[in-house]
Design a protein around this motif. Structure first.
Motif, PDB file in Angstrom:
ATOM      1  N   ILE A   1      17.111  57.796  74.633  1.00  0.00           N
ATOM      2  CA  ILE A   1      16.767  58.996  74.119  1.00  0.00           C
ATOM      3  C   ILE A   1      17.482  60.239  74.332  1.00  0.00           C
ATOM      4  N   THR A   2      18.244  60.710  73.513  1.00  0.00           N
ATOM      5  CA  THR A   2      19.185  61.897  73.991  1.00  0.00           C
ATOM      6  C   THR A   2      18.293  63.269  73.567  1.00  0.00           C
ATOM      7  N   LEU A   3      18.358  63.989  74.701  1.00  0.00           N
ATOM      8  CA  LEU A   3      17.645  65.166  74.895  1.00  0.00           C
ATOM      9  C   LEU A   3      18.722  66.324  74.972  1.00  0.00           C
ATOM     10  N   THR A   4      18.428  67.477  74.054  1.00  0.00           N
ATOM     11  CA  THR A   4      19.517  68.396  73.844  1.00  0.00           C
ATOM     12  C   THR A   4      18.617  69.814  74.201  1.00  0.00           C
ATOM     13  N   ARG A   5      19.254  70.766  74.873  1.00  0.00           N
ATOM     14  CA  ARG A   5      18.703  72.062  74.915  1.00  0.00           C
ATOM     15  C   ARG A   5      19.558  73.104  74.113  1.00  0.00           C
TER      16      ARG A   5
END
Lengths: 92, 92
Positions: free
Chosen positions: B88-92
């Protein structure tokens, strides 16, 4: 024009019953898309279902979308508890 | 130019230790992307980690990509067993 969508709810049965449900859905006339829905510990079973279906039975099937979410579940003691959910969209 | 990527491996610890790991990663200078990796039953914990981080701590964070896969794990009796994986790739 309504889009034909089939949903398989994944719970506590053995993973192969959900694999069979997905294959049965796809074998119904004109079904191009099946969605797996699961929450809590069944999330792992939903991922297993997608992977086993793709690797062993339908190699041309693709995971076209995955959506995460959270549902508030009522608990016996009163109040609610947050439970994670997943929706895996399979397309052939 | 190398892209800055941080990976958090999710296993059997309580979910809040992984939430803390993700937040710590993001708070490191210039980290825009954190990837959660898990397999088997820990897949549910990885989804919980993403959902709790987004809902309770970083509301501007997005799930930018989810990748499913299968790994062959050696078993004691010899041979291998297939185990599902998630990234799961999380980006801000």
């Amino acid at each position: 024009m309504s889009k034909e969508t089939n949903i398989v709810y994944v719970g506590k049965k053995p993973v192969m019953s959900y694999v069979l449900a997905v294959i049965t859905c796809f074998n119904t006339a004109n079904t191009k898309e099946v969605t797996l829905k699961a929450r809590g510990q069944a999330i792992t079973t939903a991922v297993d279902t997608a992977e086993i279906t793709r690797r062993r039975f339908m190699e041309n099937m693709k995971v076209s979308n995955i959506q995460l979410g959270t549902e508030e579940m009522p608990v016996e003691e009163g109040g609610t508890r947050a439970v994670s959910t997943i929706e895996i969209t399979l397309t052939r």
